[in-house]
Design a protein around this motif. Structure first.
Motif, short mmCIF file in Angstrom:
data_model
loop_
_atom_site.label_atom_id
_atom_site.label_comp_id
_atom_site.label_asym_id
_atom_site.label_seq_id
_atom_site.Cartn_x
_atom_site.Cartn_y
_atom_site.Cartn_z
N UNK A 159 -19.51 7.70 5.13
CA UNK A 159 -18.48 9.00 5.03
C UNK A 159 -17.42 8.70 6.37
N UNK A 160 -18.04 8.50 7.52
CA UNK A 160 -17.15 8.33 8.57
C UNK A 160 -16.00 7.17 8.55
N UNK A 161 -16.62 5.85 7.94
CA UNK A 161 -15.93 4.73 7.64
C UNK A 161 -15.01 4.87 6.79
N UNK A 162 -15.13 5.46 5.92
CA UNK A 162 -14.07 5.85 4.55
C UNK A 162 -12.92 6.94 5.28
N UNK A 163 -13.66 7.95 6.00
CA UNK A 163 -12.42 8.74 6.43
C UNK A 163 -11.53 8.08 7.22
N UNK A 164 -12.12 7.25 8.26
CA UNK A 164 -11.34 6.44 9.24
C UNK A 164 -10.31 5.60 8.51
N UNK A 165 -10.73 5.08 7.70
CA UNK A 165 -9.89 3.91 6.98
C UNK A 165 -8.79 4.63 5.96
N UNK A 166 -9.44 5.87 5.29
CA UNK A 166 -8.37 6.64 4.64
C UNK A 166 -7.24 7.01 5.53
N UNK A 167 -7.51 7.47 6.57
CA UNK A 167 -6.45 8.20 7.72
C UNK A 167 -5.64 6.97 8.15
N UNK A 168 -6.22 5.75 8.54
CA UNK A 168 -5.57 4.57 9.17
C UNK A 168 -4.65 4.22 7.91
N UNK A 169 -5.01 4.10 6.69
CA UNK A 169 -3.92 3.74 5.67
C UNK A 169 -2.83 4.87 5.52
N UNK A 170 -3.11 6.20 5.53
CA UNK A 170 -2.08 7.02 5.41
C UNK A 170 -1.13 6.87 6.60
N UNK A 171 -1.65 6.72 7.79
CA UNK A 171 -0.82 6.22 9.09
C UNK A 171 0.21 5.18 8.88
N UNK A 172 -0.51 4.31 8.19
CA UNK A 172 0.20 3.08 8.02
C UNK A 172 1.44 3.18 6.83
N UNK A 173 1.04 4.05 6.04
CA UNK A 173 2.19 4.50 4.98
C UNK A 173 3.13 5.11 5.61
N UNK A 174 2.78 6.10 6.40
CA UNK A 174 3.83 7.11 6.97
C UNK A 174 4.75 6.12 7.79
#
Length: 136
Positions: free
Chosen positions: A19-34
């Motif tokens: 769960x932590x792994x997926x949340x981290x990468x979801x946030x990281x990908x969102x940050x890169x998108x922004x």
């Protein structure tokens, strides 16, 4: 055999839950998108400011259209004024959607309403804002 998940923190490999792994990468990908959107829209970041808080040397003056800057500032003020005329709940929804980058599903869940109901509510609020801004 269970799959193990790792993140690097201060250069150290740390085992984390899935769960932590997926949340981290979801946030990281969102940050890169922004960041990509900001770059595409030529957004000026605060990190571009010099020590005195100016963009001098970082922005070419020949590309600056003063009329467009003034029109944009007027429109920003008009939007702020229109948002201030919304109800507290409407302001909260606008804040969540457009400033906190929350999804309609997240807000619907928080408000304990269905996703389609939240879509209708959002559309009603945007229509209200459009009416408030029609003279600008």
């Amino acid at each position: 055999m269970d799959k193990k998940y790792y993140l690097f923190v201060n250069g150290k490999k740390i085992e984390v839950s899935e769960e932590i792994y997926k949340v981290y990468w979801q946030e990281k990908n969102h940050e890169n998108y922004l960041k990509q959107i900001d770059k595409k829209n030529h957004l000026l970041l605060f990190s571009s400011l010099d020590q005195d808080g100016h963009f001098e040397g970082n922005v070419a003056d020949d590309k600056c259209d003063l009329n467009k800057v003034i029109q944009t500032q007027i429109m920003i003020e008009a939007v702020r004024d229109a948002v201030s005329k919304l109800t507290d709940e409407e302001k909260e929804i606008i804040q969540s959607l457009y400033y906190n980058d929350e999804t309609l599903r997240m807000i619907a869940k928080d408000k304990k309403i269905s996703h389609p109901a939240m879509i209708k509510r959002r559309d009603k609020i945007l229509s209200k804002l459009k009416d408030l801004l029609k003279d600008h």
